[in-house]
Scaffold this active site. Structure first.
Site, PDB file in Angstrom:
ATOM      1  N   ASN A   1       0.818  -1.221   0.000  1.00 36.36           N
ATOM      2  CA  ASN A   1       0.000   0.000   0.000  1.00 36.36           C
ATOM      3  C   ASN A   1       0.849   1.268   0.000  1.00 36.36           C
ATOM      4  O   ASN A   1       0.320   2.376  -0.001  1.00 36.36           O
ATOM      5  CB  ASN A   1      -0.985   0.009   1.173  1.00 36.36           C
ATOM      6  CG  ASN A   1      -0.304   0.117   2.522  1.00 36.36           C
ATOM      7  OD1 ASN A   1       0.929   0.179   2.625  1.00 36.36           O
ATOM      8  ND2 ASN A   1      -1.091   0.126   3.592  1.00 36.36           N
TER       9      ASN A   1
ATOM     10  N   GLY B   1       6.486   1.569   2.232  1.00 40.84           N
ATOM     11  CA  GLY B   1       7.264   1.088   1.104  1.00 40.84           C
ATOM     12  C   GLY B   1       7.450   2.163   0.045  1.00 40.84           C
ATOM     13  O   GLY B   1       6.760   3.192   0.035  1.00 40.84           O
TER      14      GLY B   1
ATOM     15  N   TYR C   1       2.746  -5.093  19.438  1.00 41.12           N
ATOM     16  CA  TYR C   1       3.388  -5.561  18.201  1.00 41.12           C
ATOM     17  C   TYR C   1       3.803  -7.022  18.333  1.00 41.12           C
ATOM     18  O   TYR C   1       3.468  -7.861  17.486  1.00 41.12           O
ATOM     19  CB  TYR C   1       4.597  -4.687  17.873  1.00 41.12           C
ATOM     20  CG  TYR C   1       5.495  -5.273  16.819  1.00 41.12           C
ATOM     21  CD1 TYR C   1       5.055  -5.408  15.505  1.00 41.12           C
ATOM     22  CD2 TYR C   1       6.784  -5.723  17.138  1.00 41.12           C
ATOM     23  CE1 TYR C   1       5.867  -5.964  14.540  1.00 41.12           C
ATOM     24  CE2 TYR C   1       7.600  -6.275  16.171  1.00 41.12           C
ATOM     25  CZ  TYR C   1       7.142  -6.390  14.882  1.00 41.12           C
ATOM     26  OH  TYR C   1       7.951  -6.946  13.923  1.00 41.12           O
TER      27      TYR C   1
ATOM     28  N   VAL D   1      17.258   1.169  14.405  1.00 35.22           N
ATOM     29  CA  VAL D   1      18.309   1.882  15.121  1.00 35.22           C
ATOM     30  C   VAL D   1      19.546   2.045  14.245  1.00 35.22           C
ATOM     31  O   VAL D   1      20.209   3.089  14.286  1.00 35.22           O
ATOM     32  CB  VAL D   1      18.654   1.166  16.449  1.00 35.22           C
ATOM     33  CG1 VAL D   1      19.215  -0.225  16.198  1.00 35.22           C
ATOM     34  CG2 VAL D   1      19.650   1.980  17.251  1.00 35.22           C
TER      35      VAL D   1
END
Length: 306
Positions: free
Chosen positions: A32, A36, A140, A183
């Site tokens: 979608n 990306g 998550y 990170v």
């Protein structure tokens, strides 16, 4: 093989697509583009801009008749999952069920699912094996673990094969600043711009950093293996502290790195390193990229994009 890669315009997804093309698979990408980038999809690959929660997803499956699905599309940021657990659930759980239903209805043989070390939570003994207790500390991690259970149920009831890959912290070229391995992307960008690094905690917290190309190879092996309906850690089996990471990046950049220590963030895991023995024995896979070489590649990619 006709393979669908969800999230194929993303960081890891684009590496997976490249690997599949090298192995002469036919690839279709659904993304979608919320995180990306269209340009990450190689030329010649069929691209469909669509959300995995879309009701039109089944139409794509019906038309394309995929042999297998590599499912990477996800909400991957721990802080977002804590602030918006409903959104995390919608994308990671309901979106995946939408995919599994399309698989069931169109005869897809196998799903390769991108899970995470976050399902384990904080564990005292590392490296962590797949049979270790699962105690996620964020929504998550919980949503990813819930999908694993859905996959097991779809296999038991409908016969849909699955391979779950629990990633350590993935890094490499084309990485954004979000997600578990972000990170490295954040640090390399800041070092390149000579900015101060923010370290949450004392810097002794550890991660298992694995290069995206190695992860892509694991996905291909998961497509080809006969050891299905299992869970495999994809990792280097090596603990690296944040302080060690900063030291290596400083050496690669050839400069003194400025850093400041900040309070620990809620939901962050303190220690993490995953055993990769099962993946080596059952999938015939092993990590090949040394951390210093992978970080150098990532740093060069950041500099190239500036």
């Amino acid at each position: 093989m006709n393979i669908l890669v969800t999230g194929g315009a993303g960081f890891i997804g684009s590496h997976v697509v490249e690997k599949l093309l090298m192995e002469e698979c036919h690839v279709v990408v659904i993304d979608n583009l919320s995180t990306g980038i269209r340009g990450h999809v190689p030329a010649g690959v069929k691209f469909i801009q669509m959300d995995i929660c879309s009701e039109e997803l089944l139409d794509v499956f019906t038309k394309e008749r995929f042999d297998a699905v590599i499912h990477l599309a996800a909400q991957t940021m721990v802080p977002v999952s804590l602030n918006k657990p409903d959104y995390d659930c919608q994308v990671n759980l309901l979106g995946t069920v939408n995919i599994l239903e399309a698989c069931r209805k169109t005869g897809v043989k196998r799903v390769v699912f991108s899970s995470t070390a976050a399902v384990y939570g904080d564990v005292d003994n590392v490296p962590i094996v797949e049979s270790a207790a699962t105690r996620p500390t964020s929504f998550y991690g919980l949503s990813k673990f819930s999908v694993e259970k859905y996959l097991q149920m779809y296999q038991q009831i409908f016969g849909l094969e699955y391979v779950v890959l629990r990633y350590a912290n993935v890094y490499g070229e084309r990485q954004g600043d979000g997600g578990e391995g972000g990170v490295i992307s954040i640090f390399t960008r800041k070092i390149n711009q000579n900015e101060v690094l923010s370290v949450y905690g004392n810097g002794d917290q550890s991660r298992d950093f694995i290069y995206a190309g190695d992860v892509a190879a694991a996905n291909y092996r998961a497509l080809m293996t006969s050891h299905v309906n299992g869970i495999y850690n994809i990792s280097t089996q090596t603990e690296v502290s944040v302080n060690q990471l900063i030291k290596i990046l400083g050496q690669i950049a050839g400069r003194e790195v400025q850093k400041q220590y900040c309070p620990v963030r809620q939901g962050d895991i303190y220690r993490s390193a995953l055993s990769n023995q099962a993946a080596r024995e059952k999938l015939g896979w092993q990590c090949e990229m040394l951390l210093v070489d992978g970080l150098a590649r990532t740093y060069r990619d950041i500099r190239k994009g500036v």
